[in-house]
Motif scaffolding. Sequence first.
Motif, short mmCIF file in Angstrom:
data_model
loop_
_atom_site.label_atom_id
_atom_site.label_comp_id
_atom_site.label_asym_id
_atom_site.label_seq_id
_atom_site.Cartn_x
_atom_site.Cartn_y
_atom_site.Cartn_z
N LEU A 379 -13.87 2.88 -0.57
CA LEU A 379 -13.60 1.81 -1.52
C LEU A 379 -13.63 2.36 -2.94
O LEU A 379 -14.41 3.26 -3.26
CB LEU A 379 -14.66 0.71 -1.39
N SER A 380 -12.76 1.75 -3.77
CA SER A 380 -12.75 2.12 -5.18
C SER A 380 -13.93 1.46 -5.90
O SER A 380 -14.65 0.64 -5.33
CB SER A 380 -11.42 1.71 -5.83
N GLU A 381 -14.08 1.81 -7.17
CA GLU A 381 -15.22 1.25 -7.95
C GLU A 381 -15.08 -0.24 -8.13
O GLU A 381 -16.05 -1.00 -8.03
CB GLU A 381 -15.30 1.96 -9.30
N GLU A 382 -13.84 -0.73 -8.37
CA GLU A 382 -13.62 -2.16 -8.57
C GLU A 382 -13.89 -2.94 -7.28
O GLU A 382 -14.52 -4.01 -7.31
CB GLU A 382 -12.19 -2.40 -9.05
N ARG A 383 -13.41 -2.43 -6.16
CA ARG A 383 -13.63 -3.13 -4.89
C ARG A 383 -15.11 -3.15 -4.51
O ARG A 383 -15.60 -4.09 -3.91
CB ARG A 383 -12.81 -2.47 -3.79
N ARG A 384 -15.80 -2.09 -4.86
CA ARG A 384 -17.23 -2.07 -4.58
C ARG A 384 -17.97 -3.12 -5.39
O ARG A 384 -18.87 -3.80 -4.88
CB ARG A 384 -17.78 -0.67 -4.86
N GLU A 385 -17.58 -3.27 -6.70
CA GLU A 385 -18.21 -4.31 -7.54
C GLU A 385 -17.87 -5.71 -7.02
O GLU A 385 -18.74 -6.60 -6.99
CB GLU A 385 -17.74 -4.17 -8.98
N LEU A 386 -16.65 -5.94 -6.55
CA LEU A 386 -16.27 -7.23 -6.01
C LEU A 386 -17.06 -7.54 -4.74
O LEU A 386 -17.53 -8.65 -4.50
CB LEU A 386 -14.77 -7.25 -5.72
N ARG A 387 -17.25 -6.53 -3.92
CA ARG A 387 -18.04 -6.75 -2.68
C ARG A 387 -19.47 -7.13 -3.01
O ARG A 387 -20.05 -8.03 -2.38
CB ARG A 387 -18.02 -5.47 -1.83
N ASP A 388 -20.03 -6.49 -4.03
CA ASP A 388 -21.41 -6.80 -4.39
C ASP A 388 -21.53 -8.20 -4.94
O ASP A 388 -22.50 -8.94 -4.63
CB ASP A 388 -21.93 -5.78 -5.40
N ARG A 389 -20.54 -8.63 -5.74
CA ARG A 389 -20.57 -9.99 -6.29
C ARG A 389 -20.43 -11.03 -5.20
O ARG A 389 -21.12 -12.04 -5.18
CB ARG A 389 -19.44 -10.16 -7.31
#
Length: 406
Positions: A379-389
């Motif tokens: 996963l990219s950095e943006e997708r990882r942040e979206l998953r955490d949210r």
Amino acid sequence: MTRSPGTPLPPPHERRRLREAGALTRARLAERVGVRPGTVRAWESGRRSPRGRNREAYAKLLAALAGPAGTAGDAERGAGAGARESVFARQKEEGTAVVTVRLEKPARRGAVVPEASAFAQAPPPAAPRREPVPDGHEGTAGLTPAQAFDALYAFCAPALVRQAYLLTGRRDLARESVERAFQRAWDRWPEVARDPDPAGWVRAAAYEWALSPWHRWRRHDRRAEPPPPDADDRALLDALLRLPPPYRRTLLLYDGVGLGLPETAAETEASTRAAAGRLTYARESVAALLPELSDPDELHRRLAELASTGRLRAAEPPEVRGGSERRARFWTRAAVAFTVALIGTTALTLRTAPTRYEPPVPAGETVRGVPPRVAPGPLSEERRELRDRLREELPGGPERLAPQTR
């Protein structure tokens, strides 16, 4: 006051002759006097002399055997025990089946005394109660099959148990062999009733069962059995059991039962020459271990005494017939159950089997040109942040994601 002289005691050779003439074995005479069989053997050989009360009881018993009453009783017992062959014939008259019994005296070979032998069959039993027959058939009234079987059993079973004991050395196996032989005879009674020698038929069946090699695999036949109490009887039994089964059977039939050599060969399913060779080898083997038994007559007497020391008793005829009938019912029911199971299996197979031809499914083939399956990348950095949210907000409550305008 003078003391009256005791009963005179005959010489040793006369003692033995009186005992044999009275159809008594050493074991039975010892039981009457109250001593051991070896003591009686020593008295008859002259090695020892009876004393005291034993001497008086022994002398009185021999005097009774030498008297007129004893002679008459011996003759009666000898005439009863001399009958060995029984012939059972089935007669049919006007639809009524009647079984008659005829007992015949055998032609004994040699100088063997039948009444002194423990192998002699029991005297013919008293005539049983006749079954009622229809009017007009009173002259043909005879024994029913059950009564004829009971007469054959009472005539042969006691001697057969003793013979099977000499073949096997085991009391339980001897009784079992005789019972199984008579059960087979009852199952095939029409065949046995027409046989010229039904006693020989049953004897052959009992010997076959007693000498079957399959008994060694049974657990209760592996346990040791108490030997005879007398040392001479133990030595003779050990000498017999060392012989191979065919040789032991030949020796018992010829020197024990008293059959001729052709009859012995026929019953052992061997030629006359082979039976003679087996008999010679068996006699030499026994004489090598027990030299005093080189005389056939002495061997016959010792076999009879050994057989009589077993204290063997045969079962009652109704019990044997009942066991045969129970066994027949068991196997009949087992055959019926197996047939029913086979019919049910066949019917189920016909019910579920296909009614038309169905070609077999061909084997699978390898398909070429399909791109290999690729696993998802990291996963990219943006997708990882979206998953955490999403993991933090969605389970927590009523907040909803709404699009944002820029």
